[in-house]
Design an enzyme around this catalytic site. Structure first.
Site, PDB file in Angstrom:
ATOM      1  N   ARG A 143       7.039  66.928  68.032  1.00 54.03           N
ATOM      2  CA  ARG A 143       5.801  67.334  67.576  1.00 54.03           C
ATOM      3  C   ARG A 143       4.965  67.477  68.823  1.00 54.03           C
ATOM      4  O   ARG A 143       4.946  66.680  69.567  1.00 54.03           O
ATOM      5  CB  ARG A 143       5.280  66.307  66.860  1.00 54.03           C
ATOM      6  CG  ARG A 143       5.446  66.203  65.472  1.00 54.03           C
ATOM      7  CD  ARG A 143       5.124  67.465  64.411  1.00 54.03           C
ATOM      8  NE  ARG A 143       5.518  67.473  63.017  1.00 54.03           N
ATOM      9  CZ  ARG A 143       6.550  68.015  62.470  1.00 54.03           C
ATOM     10  NH1 ARG A 143       7.453  68.616  63.422  1.00 54.03           N
ATOM     11  NH2 ARG A 143       6.683  68.082  61.213  1.00 54.03           N
ATOM     12  N   GLU A 196      -0.851  73.735  67.132  1.00 55.04           N
ATOM     13  CA  GLU A 196      -0.429  74.942  66.677  1.00 55.04           C
ATOM     14  C   GLU A 196      -0.715  75.532  65.617  1.00 55.04           C
ATOM     15  O   GLU A 196      -1.207  74.881  64.680  1.00 55.04           O
ATOM     16  CB  GLU A 196       1.296  74.886  66.709  1.00 55.04           C
ATOM     17  CG  GLU A 196       1.651  73.876  65.835  1.00 55.04           C
ATOM     18  CD  GLU A 196       3.259  73.754  65.611  1.00 55.04           C
ATOM     19  OE1 GLU A 196       3.969  73.384  66.804  1.00 55.04           O
ATOM     20  OE2 GLU A 196       3.815  73.808  64.595  1.00 55.04           O
ATOM     21  N   HIS A 256       8.068  77.054  66.910  1.00 51.58           N
ATOM     22  CA  HIS A 256       8.528  75.943  65.832  1.00 51.58           C
ATOM     23  C   HIS A 256       9.598  76.494  64.745  1.00 51.58           C
ATOM     24  O   HIS A 256       9.446  76.630  63.671  1.00 51.58           O
ATOM     25  CB  HIS A 256       7.195  75.808  64.744  1.00 51.58           C
ATOM     26  CG  HIS A 256       7.515  74.319  64.223  1.00 51.58           C
ATOM     27  ND1 HIS A 256       6.289  73.359  64.185  1.00 51.58           N
ATOM     28  CD2 HIS A 256       8.364  73.628  63.814  1.00 51.58           C
ATOM     29  CE1 HIS A 256       6.603  72.363  63.428  1.00 51.58           C
ATOM     30  NE2 HIS A 256       7.863  72.383  63.381  1.00 51.58           N
TER      31      HIS A 256
HETATM   32  N1  LIG Z   1      11.037  71.427  65.636  1.00 51.02           N
HETATM   33  C1  LIG Z   1      11.325  71.471  64.166  1.00 51.02           C
HETATM   34  O1  LIG Z   1      11.374  72.406  63.682  1.00 51.02           O
HETATM   35  C2  LIG Z   1      11.654  70.072  63.732  1.00 51.02           C
HETATM   36  C3  LIG Z   1      12.446  69.719  62.597  1.00 51.02           C
HETATM   37  C4  LIG Z   1      12.843  68.669  62.287  1.00 51.02           C
HETATM   38  C5  LIG Z   1      12.019  67.624  62.513  1.00 51.02           C
HETATM   39  N2  LIG Z   1      11.095  67.655  63.553  1.00 51.02           N
HETATM   40  C6  LIG Z   1      10.416  66.409  64.188  1.00 51.02           C
HETATM   41  O2  LIG Z   1      11.582  65.502  64.232  1.00 51.02           O
HETATM   42  C7  LIG Z   1      11.027  64.202  64.006  1.00 51.02           C
HETATM   43  C8  LIG Z   1      12.299  63.359  63.921  1.00 51.02           C
HETATM   44  O3  LIG Z   1      13.054  63.661  62.812  1.00 51.02           O
HETATM   45  P1  LIG Z   1      14.335  62.709  62.205  1.00 51.02           P
HETATM   46  O4  LIG Z   1      14.788  63.003  61.066  1.00 51.02           O
HETATM   47  O5  LIG Z   1      15.132  62.526  63.281  1.00 51.02           O
HETATM   48  O6  LIG Z   1      13.447  61.318  62.210  1.00 51.02           O
HETATM   49  P2  LIG Z   1      13.815  59.749  62.264  1.00 51.02           P
HETATM   50  O7  LIG Z   1      13.056  59.057  61.427  1.00 51.02           O
HETATM   51  O8  LIG Z   1      15.498  59.833  61.740  1.00 51.02           O
HETATM   52  O9  LIG Z   1      14.047  59.584  63.870  1.00 51.02           O
HETATM   53  C9  LIG Z   1      12.820  59.216  64.430  1.00 51.02           C
HETATM   54  C10 LIG Z   1      13.239  58.238  65.363  1.00 51.02           C
HETATM   55  O10 LIG Z   1      12.085  57.995  66.339  1.00 51.02           O
HETATM   56  C11 LIG Z   1      11.895  56.406  66.369  1.00 51.02           C
HETATM   57  N3  LIG Z   1      10.711  56.397  67.181  1.00 51.02           N
HETATM   58  C12 LIG Z   1       9.395  56.328  66.706  1.00 51.02           C
HETATM   59  N4  LIG Z   1       8.665  56.185  67.576  1.00 51.02           N
HETATM   60  C13 LIG Z   1       9.172  55.903  68.792  1.00 51.02           C
HETATM   61  C14 LIG Z   1       8.657  55.758  70.041  1.00 51.02           C
HETATM   62  N5  LIG Z   1       7.342  55.658  70.156  1.00 51.02           N
HETATM   63  N6  LIG Z   1       9.666  55.692  71.032  1.00 51.02           N
HETATM   64  C15 LIG Z   1      10.789  56.080  70.763  1.00 51.02           C
HETATM   65  N7  LIG Z   1      11.361  55.998  69.477  1.00 51.02           N
HETATM   66  C16 LIG Z   1      10.546  56.232  68.744  1.00 51.02           C
HETATM   67  C17 LIG Z   1      12.128  55.886  65.076  1.00 51.02           C
HETATM   68  O11 LIG Z   1      12.416  54.660  65.323  1.00 51.02           O
HETATM   69  C18 LIG Z   1      13.444  56.792  64.619  1.00 51.02           C
HETATM   70  O12 LIG Z   1      14.707  56.272  65.089  1.00 51.02           O
HETATM   71  C19 LIG Z   1      10.345  64.640  62.799  1.00 51.02           C
HETATM   72  O13 LIG Z   1       9.322  63.581  62.745  1.00 51.02           O
HETATM   73  C20 LIG Z   1       9.422  65.804  62.979  1.00 51.02           C
HETATM   74  O14 LIG Z   1       8.290  65.578  63.356  1.00 51.02           O
HETATM   75  C21 LIG Z   1      11.046  69.026  63.954  1.00 51.02           C
HETATM   76  O1  LIG Z   2       9.360  68.243  60.128  1.00 49.47           O
HETATM   77  C1  LIG Z   2      10.045  69.288  59.909  1.00 49.47           C
HETATM   78  O2  LIG Z   2      10.768  69.463  58.970  1.00 49.47           O
HETATM   79  C2  LIG Z   2       9.833  70.392  60.897  1.00 49.47           C
HETATM   80  O3  LIG Z   2       8.687  70.409  61.815  1.00 49.47           O
HETATM   81  C3  LIG Z   2      10.137  71.742  60.150  1.00 49.47           C
HETATM   82  O4  LIG Z   2      11.115  71.908  59.688  1.00 49.47           O
END
Ligand SMILES: NC(=O)c1ccc[n+]([C@@H]2O[C@H](COP(=O)([O-])OP(=O)(O)OC[C@H]3O[C@@H](n4cnc5c(N)ncnc54)[C@H](O)[C@@H]3O)[C@@H](O)[C@H]2O)c1
Ligand SMILES: O=C(O)[C@H](O)CO
Length: 324
Positions: free
Chosen positions: A243, A272, A290
């Site tokens: 994010r 954004e 994104h």
């Molecule tokens: N760019 C995109 O289109 C896109 C797509 C999907 C997800 N995302 C982002 O990716 C993030 C992660 O998704 P995920 O499915 O892997 O989630 P997840 O919950 O499986 O993994 C997140 C990890 O981060 C850890 N964490 C939290 N705060 C932390 C910190 N301060 N320091 C270190 N580790 C920390 C948590 O313990 C967890 O293991 C989502 O929350 C979303 O914001 C972005």
């Molecule tokens: O959190 C998410 O799922 C992404 O930002 C968009 O897929």
């Protein structure tokens, strides 16, 4: 026969998913795809049984602090849910769900794309060529950084972080190090022989590529700030598919301009779709709008996952992806 539940979807979704929604529910789709205002979202909570926002909708306390809402479930499209104030949602009695797992692979692919694009100066090269400024091959032209065999540092070793680690390790022969705010089961690190570090700082100092995969929101606001950026190697690359607010954008732009880090690959931005002018000026930053989960099969799978959560809820069962 009982009336079908009324469902509101805030943005356009893949066609196949919208068609299924129409079959199952009394659904209102946002044909115009124009983002809804806070007032419209508040009204939707009064009029519909289910409200289906996505990551670009700001579902904050001003929207959720309602009484007498008809909505019981907020089934969000996307895995990240920092756009929803889950405390306010709980207070008002809403169930909140997200769409994990189905987008981990594609989002990790994009993190690897950004790593390579930033390290190998893909954006700069393409811009030069398209501008007609390429003068031909020469040994010193647009030299980048080799990532193969280097160290891939993951901050947030969750679903997407581990998937990115797997791709970096098996695809690019990279050593994986990571820091997570919570203990990680050893078997989840074993596949990539990933080594834990006890602090963000340790990963920043050691890694050649740092890939961010923690959630956004106030807990992780500007986690990567000026002081932490200073710990990175001058040859290192920062990748953010998590994010935008996790990184202090102006501090990052200053580090990129000063060359205290080599490059950055960013898919997400604080505020954004606005992007800081200071970042737009950085030739050594690769900037994407994104696109992490933006493939047909993944965007459909995200929709099916929302449907699964809605179906469970309306059958009186616990939706599998409840986050609040
Ligand atoms: N760019 C995109 O289109 C896109 C797509 C999907 C997800 N995302 C982002 O990716 C993030 C992660 O998704 P995920 O499915 O892997 O989630 P997840 O919950 O499986 O993994 C997140 C990890 O981060 C850890 N964490 C939290 N705060 C932390 C910190 N301060 N320091 C270190 N580790 C920390 C948590 O313990 C967890 O293991 C989502 O929350 C979303 O914001 C972005
Ligand atoms: O959190 C998410 O799922 C992404 O930002 C968009 O897929």
């Amino acid at each position: 026969m009982a009336d079908k539940p009324k469902v509101l979807v805030t943005r356009r979704w893949p066609e196949a998913v919208e068609a299924k929604l129409k079959e199952l529910y009394d659904v209102t789709l946002n044909e115009s795809d124009v983002p809804m205002t806070a007032d419209e979202m508040r009204q939707a909570l009064m009029d519909y049984d289910a409200f289906c926002p996505t990551v670009s909708d700001k579902v904050d306390a001003s929207v959720l602090d309602v009484s007498g809402a008809r909505t019981k479930i907020i089934a969000s499209y996307g895995v990240g849910y920092s756009h929803i104030d889950t405390d306010a949602a709980k207070k008002s009695g809403f169930v909140v769900t997200n769409t994990p797992e189905v987008l981990s692979n594609c989002t990790a692919d994009l993190a690897i794309t950004l790593m390579l694009a930033a390290a190998r100066r893909i954006g700069e090269g393409e811009r030069e060529l398209r501008a007609g400024k390429w003068t031909g091959w020469r040994p010193t032209h647009m030299i980048g950084t080799r990532v193969s065999g280097g160290t891939f540092g993951v901050l947030g070793f969750g679903r997407i972080g581990r998937e990115a680690a797997r791709k970096a390790h098996f695809g690019f022969d990279m050593k994986v190090i990571y820091y997570d705010a919570f203990p990680v089961k050893p078997e989840l690190a074993a596949e990539t022989k990933a080594e834990a570090r006890d602090a963000i700082e340790a990963v920043l100092k050691e890694a050649d590529v740092i890939s961010l995969h923690m959630p956004g929101g106030k807990e992780n606001y500007h986690l990567i700030n000026e002081a932490r950026l200073k710990l990175m190697k001058p040859t290192a690359i920062l990748v953010n598919t998590a994010r935008g607010e996790v990184v202090d954008g102006d501090a990052l732009a200053a580090a990129l301009q000063a060359g205290t880090i080599a490059g950055a690959g960013l898919d997400v931005f604080e505020g954004e779709p606005k992007v800081l002018p200071s970042l737009l000026e950085c030739e050594n930053a690769v900037l994407l709008p994104h696109l992490g989960s933006a493939t047909k099969s993944t965007r459909e799978a995200m929709g099916w996952r929302v449907l699964e959560n809605l179906e469970a809820y309306f059958k009186g069962e616990a939706p599998r992806d409840r986050v609040a």
